[in-house]
Scaffold this motif. Structure first.
Motif, PDB file in Angstrom:
ATOM      1  N   ILE A 248     -17.606   8.634   7.782  1.00 21.78           N
ATOM      2  CA  ILE A 248     -17.121   7.623   8.719  1.00 21.78           C
ATOM      3  C   ILE A 248     -18.243   7.221   9.682  1.00 21.78           C
ATOM      4  CG2 ILE A 248     -15.483   7.179  10.580  1.00 21.78           C
ATOM      5  CD1 ILE A 248     -13.477   8.872   9.154  1.00 21.78           C
ATOM      6  N   GLU A 249     -18.997   8.208  10.164  1.00 26.71           N
ATOM      7  CA  GLU A 249     -20.120   7.896  11.050  1.00 26.71           C
ATOM      8  C   GLU A 249     -21.222   7.147  10.324  1.00 26.71           C
ATOM      9  OE1 GLU A 249     -21.695  11.218  13.102  1.00 26.71           O
ATOM     10  OE2 GLU A 249     -19.748  11.940  13.806  1.00 26.71           O
ATOM     11  N   VAL A 250     -21.492   7.529   9.080  1.00 28.55           N
ATOM     12  CA  VAL A 250     -22.620   6.957   8.356  1.00 28.55           C
ATOM     13  C   VAL A 250     -22.300   5.583   7.795  1.00 28.55           C
ATOM     14  CG1 VAL A 250     -24.171   7.303   6.392  1.00 28.55           C
ATOM     15  CG2 VAL A 250     -23.502   9.248   7.805  1.00 28.55           C
ATOM     16  N   LEU A 251     -21.095   5.404   7.245  1.00 30.73           N
ATOM     17  CA  LEU A 251     -20.781   4.187   6.497  1.00 30.73           C
ATOM     18  C   LEU A 251     -19.886   3.208   7.255  1.00 30.73           C
ATOM     19  CD1 LEU A 251     -20.007   5.822   3.034  1.00 30.73           C
ATOM     20  CD2 LEU A 251     -22.146   4.771   3.762  1.00 30.73           C
ATOM     21  N   ILE A 252     -18.924   3.725   7.993  1.00 28.43           N
ATOM     22  CA  ILE A 252     -17.862   2.861   8.515  1.00 28.43           C
ATOM     23  C   ILE A 252     -18.142   2.400   9.938  1.00 28.43           C
ATOM     24  CG2 ILE A 252     -15.405   2.787   9.072  1.00 28.43           C
ATOM     25  CD1 ILE A 252     -14.961   4.692   6.707  1.00 28.43           C
ATOM     26  N   VAL A 253     -18.606   3.311  10.803  1.00 33.18           N
ATOM     27  CA  VAL A 253     -18.876   2.924  12.192  1.00 33.18           C
ATOM     28  C   VAL A 253     -19.887   1.780  12.279  1.00 33.18           C
ATOM     29  CG1 VAL A 253     -19.862   3.719  14.371  1.00 33.18           C
ATOM     30  CG2 VAL A 253     -18.177   5.120  13.197  1.00 33.18           C
ATOM     31  N   PRO A 254     -21.031   1.811  11.580  1.00 30.16           N
ATOM     32  CA  PRO A 254     -21.959   0.675  11.673  1.00 30.16           C
ATOM     33  C   PRO A 254     -21.358  -0.637  11.209  1.00 30.16           C
ATOM     34  CG  PRO A 254     -23.055   2.579  10.705  1.00 30.16           C
ATOM     35  CD  PRO A 254     -21.607   2.905  10.780  1.00 30.16           C
ATOM     36  N   ARG A 255     -20.535  -0.597  10.167  1.00 29.93           N
ATOM     37  CA  ARG A 255     -19.941  -1.829   9.664  1.00 29.93           C
ATOM     38  C   ARG A 255     -18.945  -2.420  10.660  1.00 29.93           C
ATOM     39  NH1 ARG A 255     -21.498   0.885   5.082  1.00 29.93           N
ATOM     40  NH2 ARG A 255     -22.067  -0.437   3.284  1.00 29.93           N
ATOM     41  N   ILE A 256     -18.104  -1.581  11.238  1.00 37.28           N
ATOM     42  CA  ILE A 256     -17.098  -2.107  12.162  1.00 37.28           C
ATOM     43  C   ILE A 256     -17.748  -2.557  13.472  1.00 37.28           C
ATOM     44  CG2 ILE A 256     -15.072  -1.466  13.513  1.00 37.28           C
ATOM     45  CD1 ILE A 256     -14.043   0.070  11.190  1.00 37.28           C
ATOM     46  N   LEU A 257     -18.759  -1.851  13.933  1.00 34.81           N
ATOM     47  CA  LEU A 257     -19.480  -2.310  15.116  1.00 34.81           C
ATOM     48  C   LEU A 257     -20.136  -3.668  14.862  1.00 34.81           C
ATOM     49  CD1 LEU A 257     -21.206   0.913  16.529  1.00 34.81           C
ATOM     50  CD2 LEU A 257     -19.331  -0.400  17.538  1.00 34.81           C
ATOM     51  N   ALA A 258     -20.717  -3.828  13.691  1.00 33.82           N
ATOM     52  CA  ALA A 258     -21.327  -5.120  13.353  1.00 33.82           C
ATOM     53  C   ALA A 258     -20.273  -6.220  13.297  1.00 33.82           C
ATOM     54  CB  ALA A 258     -22.056  -5.006  12.013  1.00 33.82           C
ATOM     55  N   LEU A 259     -19.086  -5.897  12.792  1.00 32.89           N
ATOM     56  CA  LEU A 259     -18.011  -6.888  12.785  1.00 32.89           C
ATOM     57  C   LEU A 259     -17.580  -7.252  14.202  1.00 32.89           C
ATOM     58  CD1 LEU A 259     -15.562  -5.881   9.893  1.00 32.89           C
ATOM     59  CD2 LEU A 259     -16.735  -8.060  10.173  1.00 32.89           C
ATOM     60  N   ILE A 260     -17.440  -6.249  15.064  1.00 32.32           N
ATOM     61  CA  ILE A 260     -16.999  -6.503  16.434  1.00 32.32           C
ATOM     62  C   ILE A 260     -18.006  -7.385  17.169  1.00 32.32           C
ATOM     63  CG2 ILE A 260     -16.531  -5.395  18.653  1.00 32.32           C
ATOM     64  CD1 ILE A 260     -15.399  -3.012  17.108  1.00 32.32           C
ATOM     65  N   ILE A 261     -19.300  -7.193  16.889  1.00 31.73           N
ATOM     66  CA  ILE A 261     -20.327  -8.019  17.536  1.00 31.73           C
ATOM     67  C   ILE A 261     -20.452  -9.386  16.858  1.00 31.73           C
ATOM     68  CG2 ILE A 261     -22.792  -8.172  18.065  1.00 31.73           C
ATOM     69  CD1 ILE A 261     -22.827  -5.088  18.123  1.00 31.73           C
ATOM     70  N   GLY A 262     -20.404  -9.399  15.535  1.00 31.71           N
ATOM     71  CA  GLY A 262     -20.688 -10.624  14.799  1.00 31.71           C
ATOM     72  C   GLY A 262     -19.564 -11.629  14.781  1.00 31.71           C
ATOM     73  N   LEU A 263     -18.307 -11.172  14.749  1.00 28.12           N
ATOM     74  CA  LEU A 263     -17.192 -12.119  14.629  1.00 28.12           C
ATOM     75  C   LEU A 263     -17.062 -13.032  15.854  1.00 28.12           C
ATOM     76  CD1 LEU A 263     -15.037 -13.010  12.681  1.00 28.12           C
ATOM     77  CD2 LEU A 263     -13.479 -11.331  13.663  1.00 28.12           C
ATOM     78  N   PRO A 264     -17.186 -12.535  17.101  1.00 28.49           N
ATOM     79  CA  PRO A 264     -17.164 -13.475  18.234  1.00 28.49           C
ATOM     80  C   PRO A 264     -18.314 -14.484  18.193  1.00 28.49           C
ATOM     81  CG  PRO A 264     -16.736 -11.247  18.994  1.00 28.49           C
ATOM     82  CD  PRO A 264     -17.150 -11.135  17.557  1.00 28.49           C
ATOM     83  N   LEU A 265     -19.496 -14.049  17.761  1.00 28.44           N
ATOM     84  CA  LEU A 265     -20.620 -14.984  17.665  1.00 28.44           C
ATOM     85  C   LEU A 265     -20.328 -16.075  16.633  1.00 28.44           C
ATOM     86  CD1 LEU A 265     -23.614 -12.462  17.732  1.00 28.44           C
ATOM     87  CD2 LEU A 265     -22.733 -13.848  19.620  1.00 28.44           C
ATOM     88  N   LEU A 266     -19.802 -15.668  15.487  1.00 34.33           N
ATOM     89  CA  LEU A 266     -19.456 -16.649  14.463  1.00 34.33           C
ATOM     90  C   LEU A 266     -18.315 -17.548  14.915  1.00 34.33           C
ATOM     91  CD1 LEU A 266     -19.650 -14.454  11.229  1.00 34.33           C
ATOM     92  CD2 LEU A 266     -21.231 -16.248  11.938  1.00 34.33           C
ATOM     93  N   THR A 267     -17.384 -17.004  15.688  1.00 27.18           N
ATOM     94  CA  THR A 267     -16.290 -17.822  16.216  1.00 27.18           C
ATOM     95  C   THR A 267     -16.820 -18.916  17.140  1.00 27.18           C
ATOM     96  OG1 THR A 267     -14.729 -15.971  16.084  1.00 27.18           O
ATOM     97  CG2 THR A 267     -14.174 -17.766  17.587  1.00 27.18           C
ATOM     98  N   PHE A 268     -17.758 -18.560  18.002  1.00 23.22           N
ATOM     99  CA  PHE A 268     -18.367 -19.561  18.893  1.00 23.22           C
ATOM    100  C   PHE A 268     -19.069 -20.653  18.083  1.00 23.22           C
ATOM    101  CE2 PHE A 268     -22.165 -21.007  21.178  1.00 23.22           C
ATOM    102  CZ  PHE A 268     -21.565 -21.590  22.282  1.00 23.22           C
ATOM    103  N   ILE A 269     -19.852 -20.246  17.086  1.00 24.50           N
ATOM    104  CA  ILE A 269     -20.576 -21.224  16.260  1.00 24.50           C
ATOM    105  C   ILE A 269     -19.601 -22.104  15.491  1.00 24.50           C
ATOM    106  CG2 ILE A 269     -22.155 -21.455  14.305  1.00 24.50           C
ATOM    107  CD1 ILE A 269     -23.504 -18.867  15.263  1.00 24.50           C
ATOM    108  N   ALA A 270     -18.530 -21.487  14.953  1.00 26.18           N
ATOM    109  CA  ALA A 270     -17.533 -22.261  14.197  1.00 26.18           C
ATOM    110  C   ALA A 270     -16.834 -23.270  15.094  1.00 26.18           C
ATOM    111  CB  ALA A 270     -16.515 -21.312  13.562  1.00 26.18           C
ATOM    112  N   SER A 271     -16.525 -22.886  16.319  1.00 27.31           N
ATOM    113  CA  SER A 271     -15.855 -23.817  17.239  1.00 27.31           C
ATOM    114  C   SER A 271     -16.759 -25.004  17.566  1.00 27.31           C
ATOM    115  CB  SER A 271     -15.467 -23.071  18.521  1.00 27.31           C
ATOM    116  OG  SER A 271     -14.560 -22.021  18.241  1.00 27.31           O
ATOM    117  N   ILE A 272     -18.038 -24.723  17.806  1.00 24.34           N
ATOM    118  CA  ILE A 272     -18.970 -25.813  18.099  1.00 24.34           C
ATOM    119  C   ILE A 272     -19.090 -26.754  16.903  1.00 24.34           C
ATOM    120  CG2 ILE A 272     -21.365 -26.358  18.650  1.00 24.34           C
ATOM    121  CD1 ILE A 272     -19.737 -25.174  20.961  1.00 24.34           C
ATOM    122  N   ALA A 273     -19.171 -26.180  15.684  1.00 24.69           N
ATOM    123  CA  ALA A 273     -19.288 -27.004  14.482  1.00 24.69           C
ATOM    124  C   ALA A 273     -18.043 -27.870  14.291  1.00 24.69           C
ATOM    125  CB  ALA A 273     -19.508 -26.117  13.260  1.00 24.69           C
TER     126      ALA A 273
END
Length: 369
Positions: A248-273
């Motif tokens: 969970i520490e090696v495989l899952i935590v990095p992926r979910i943290l990246a999702l938590i950071i990346g999805l709001p950024l993509l949401t902002f870009i999608a709204s602007i587009a």
């Protein structure tokens, strides 16, 4: 093979090697036995058999089984080793069990009940997995050396950076379509400028985050399930546990943290587009210049309109990540299982994203935000 008929019975005397290299001859001889055994009981005398393997034992027992339907048939003078082999390789006739007949209404209710029970198990499993994820994140916070920053950056590149083109394109087109249809309907009432209010509120509160979450669930969620499922099939996750590492520490935590950071950024870009697409469409079809569009948009939306979409994004990221990784961990050792769980991951993630968006809509309406 010789066949003797005496005393009202048939004795089949076998000799030589009854093994796989002589399979063609073995089949020919048992065919003769079935054709010529016309008086019962039938005894198979195995005293002259030099060698017997599983092919010979299974073929002989199959012949004995078929003759038993007509009369008595059995083996005689078999050595202890031959008896063991005959018992282990015994012919078995597998018949399909008759399925009990039920009314279609009963079958429908059974399917509904099984689906509800399965959904309940998935919910309980998801809550338990969330607890394990939180525990792993707490351990990473307590021991910062266990944090895998490189893995998080790599996942951010895969989720956010490489996902920008497709999300911008889809959001831009959806913004154009919504704007065009809004203009066609509002122009009947002479209310064309109100399409700017429609686009601004709809995109910033709902469409931006919803489209982004669905795209991420289909793109990155399926990738998570496939990657973790492949590792599960190749027993790489078990190897991590053997090495003393927490999967969970090696495989899952990095992926979910990246999702938590990346999805709001993509949401902002999608709204602007989407807003850019809507602005261009109102300029072409409604004759509203970009200056007027921006001025009206600034008056129509407020900060809370913008924040509503961003507040939803991390929660949707957590839901997508948990479902995708949980389905990946559930993959068994076959390609069919991998494909089934990848499909299930995408379907469940998109369903839960829409449900969560509806819950947030009711919550924000209740607090008048």
């Amino acid at each position: 093979m010789t066949i003797d008929r005496a005393g009202g019975q048939t004795t089949v005397r076998l000799s030589g090697p009854w093994t796989a290299p002589y399979a063609q001859r073995v089949e020919a001889l048992v065919g003769e036995i079935e054709a010529e055994a016309d008086s019962f009981p039938v005894l198979f005398d195995l005293s002259g058999v030099e060698r017997l393997d599983t092919l010979g034992a299974w073929t002989l027992d199959r012949t004995r089984h078929e003759l038993s339907s007509k009369g008595q048939a059995d083996f005689a003078n078999a050595s202890p080793e031959q008896k063991i082999l005959l018992e282990e390789a015994a012919y078995r006739d597998f018949e399909d069990k008759p399925k009990p007949r039920h009314a279609r209404s009963v079958d429908f209710l059974v399917d509904v009940g099984q689906s509800v029970a399965g959904a309940g198990k998935d919910l309980v499993g998801g809550v338990g997995f969330l607890g394990e994820l939180i525990s792993a994140m707490v351990r990473v916070v307590i021991h910062p050396r266990r944090f895998r920053g490189t893995a998080v950056i790599n996942q951010l590149e895969q989720i956010a950076y490489r996902g920008v083109p497709i999300i911008v394109l889809i959001s831009f087109l959806v913004g154009c379509i919504v704007s065009q249809q809004g203009i066609f309907q509002l122009i009947k009432f002479g209310a064309t400028p109100f399409v700017i209010d429609l686009i601004g509120i709809l995109v910033l509160r709902e469409l931006g985050v919803l489209l982004t979450s669905i795209m991420v669930a289909g793109r990155s969620g399926s990738a998570f399930t496939a990657e973790i499922g492949s590792m599960k099939m190749r027993e790489e996750i078990d190897a991590l546990r053997v090495m003393g590492l927490d999967p969970i520490e090696v495989l899952i935590v990095p992926r979910i943290l990246a999702l938590i950071i990346g999805l709001p950024l993509l949401t902002f870009i999608a709204s602007i587009a989407a807003l850019v697409g809507g602005g261009l469409t109102t300029w072409v079809y409604g004759g509203i210049s970009p200056d007027i569009f921006l001025e009206r948009l600034r008056a129509a939306v407020s900060l809370n309109t913008f924040l509503v979409g961003l507040i939803k994004a991390p929660f949707m990221a957590v839901v997508i990540g948990i479902i995708a990784t949980l389905e990946g961990m559930a993959v068994a050792g076959s390609a069919e299982s991998l494909g089934r769980h990848v499909t299930s991951s995408v379907v469940k993630a998109i369903f839960m994203v829409i449900v969560l968006d509806g819950l947030f809509a009711m919550f924000f309406a209740a607090i008048n935000y």
